[in-house]
Enzyme design. Structure first.
Site: not given
Ligand code: AMP
Ligand code: MG
Length: 502
Positions: A91, A114, A126, A177, A253
């Site tokens: 995820g 991101k 983090d 993005r 992924d």
């Protein structure tokens, strides 16, 4: 000053359709954001006002500090096979889907962050990103786009004003993005693993609506979706191979349903050609080496098939047979894209004597295509320069390309077959050389230059970064003053290592 909702008029299709495949979430607070890079042509393509984005409310919208009306930001859930092993819950650990917006051609595009803070998928990370890797993704994805390779795009890099802790303390940043979607094979793996047939069905329907709407009108929409993804991935990996791109972390992924390249962590462009070339610091076994990429893409697509089998046919045996047939189509599609692309790079066109693209035994162009990867790998020739300098050989000057070989006779032997397939007249050859220069780049983001530019940018000096970006976003046009971006790393340079998850 316009409000955030008009600066970034987001919609929320994923949130609406795919309940069960995300956690609603918001970006961390960033008190002192400043714009580092903004992609004005992409903003235009999205119908956005670049000037408005470069304002306090613009930055606030881009960083998800204020949620525009209509948007429902979320962290996507997905699973994935990483280096062959299954992780049931990956995820968006440090990413968010802000929402979607229709571009000027009416196609829906994702706007995604991101480095926007830890989410419920962060697994102790983090949730942040350092400026270097975000700028890296910006440069490499925009270079890929300029090369005509399907890819996620970079709209902006915004420095957050925060310091984050990695090997030392580094300036933090967020990458904005843009993608046709962020659906991955891993999204389907996650949905299948929930055992919720309705969720999997909704996901397939959503994917079809976004990527292959015609599939909805076929007898077996899920199979048509699968065939579509096999086709776009075969085409994509062929294009990577043609430009010498090594993705570096082809986990499921990171394998998109759209057929776009995603996730520019440990990627690299080959300098000296080598099928075993690996750049990732964690890929010890060379699983994702240059030459393995087509095989790995097929492996990933087999995992995709396993995830959607139940939608293909209620009879598991029939479903397996249908999906296997579709997956077998990968090889033919890849070969066609690869051979057609390679012929073009060599200045050959269909109809050359003998037929270049379909060349069979006895043909000159056929063997020259077949022998080329071996020639480049054996002699460890610089991938980009080889193809670029070949057009000089078409124009009558063999020396620049010969000079790339320690044993130039090896080039001569190969070139005699290749040359025989080219037109014999001057005008015809000139046209071919020009055509080659339009598809064989001179500037790709070579790692040694990219690292230099990122190191300086991390210290606040963006001059080299801008120059590099200018070179690689017009990769086919040779320009004075940019020669250093075309040169390979010096032979005594240490082998390049790139890092992911940074
Ligand atoms: P990537 O290597 O970027 O494809 O990431 C693989 C997985 O690790 C994804 O689930 C990411 O969201 C997660 N991840 C990577 N870096 C971080 C980070 N700094 N904090 C939280 N999650 C992360
Ligand atoms: Mg990823």
């Amino acid at each position: 000053m316009p409000a955030e909702s008009s600066i970034l008029p987001l919609e929320s299709h994923y949130a609406r359709d795919l309940h069960g495949l995300y956690a609603p979430w918001q970006a961390a607070r960033f008190p002192a954001p400043s714009l580092r890079l903004l992609n004005a042509p992409l903003a235009l393509e999205l119908g956005l006002d670049a000037q408005a984005l470069d304002s306090a409310p613009g930055l606030s919208a881009l960083l998800g500090q204020v949620v525009p009306e209509g948007a429902r930001p979320l962290a996507m859930a997905y699973a994935g096979h990483q280096f062959g092993g299954y992780s049931p819950r990956l995820g968006d650990g440090r990413a968010l889907l802000l929402g979607e917006l229709p571009d000027r051609r009416g196609r829906l595009r994702d706007v995604h962050l991101k480095g926007s803070g830890a989410t419920p998928f962060a697994r102790g990370g983090d949730g942040k990103a350092a400026i270097g890797p975000m700028l890296r993704e910006y440069v490499v994805s925009e270079a890929m786009h300029a090369l005509g390779i399907p890819t996620t795009r970079a709209l902006a890099v915004v420095a957050t004003g925060e310091e984050i802790v990695r090997e030392g303390r580094l300036p933090g940043a967020v990458l904005v993005r843009v993608a046709s979607s962020h659906l991955r094979v891993g999204t389907f793996e996650y949905a299948a693993a929930t055992g919720d047939a309705d969720l999997l069905q909704r996901l397939a329907r959503h994917a079809i609506a976004r990527h292959c709407p015609d599939a909805a009108r076929t007898e077996r929409p899920a199979l048509a979706l699968y065939e579509h993804v096999v086709a776009v991935q075969a085409e994509l990996v062929a294009r990577w191979m043609l430009v010498g791109f090594v993705h570096g972390v082809m986990n499921t992924d990171n394998t998109t349903i759209s057929g776009e390249t995603i996730d520019y962590g440990p990627c690299a462009f080959l300098d000296r050609h080598g099928t075993q070339s690996v750049f990732s610091s964690i890929d010890h076994a060379g699983r994702y080496a240059y030459g393995n990429q087509p095989r790995i893409a097929q492996w990933n697509l087999a995992r995709f098939a396993e995830a959607i089998l139940s939608l293909v046919d209620p009879d598991p045996e029939r479903a397996v047979a249908l999906a296997s047939d579709a997956l077998e189509g990968f090889v033919g599609r890849f070969e066609r894209a690869w051979r057609g692309g390679l012929a073009g790079k060599l200045g050959l066109v269909e109809g050359d004597e003998p037929t270049a693209v379909e060349a069979d035994e006895g043909g000159l162009a056929g063997p020259s295509l077949d022998a080329l990867p071996g020639l480049l790998a054996t002699h460890r020739v610089d991938h980009t320069l080889f193809f670029r300098r070949l057009s000089l050989a078409v124009r009558g000057d063999d020396e620049p390309v010969r000079a790339l070989f320690e044993e130039p006779e090896a080039f001569d032997a190969w070139a005699s077959g290749w040359r025989a397939a080219l037109p014999s007249d001057e005008v015809g050859r000139q046209q071919r050389a020009e055509g080659m220069d339009r598809i064989n780049p001179i500037y790709v983001p070579r790692n040694h230059r990219l690292e230099e530019a990122l190191a300086l940018a991390t210290q606040g000096d963006d001059a080299l970064l801008h120059a590099l970006l200018d070179a690689v976003t017009r990769p086919f046009v040779e320009r004075p003053g940019l020669q250093h971006f075309a040169e390979p790393a010096p032979p005594d340079a240490p082998p390049h290592r790139t890092f992911c998850g940074t």
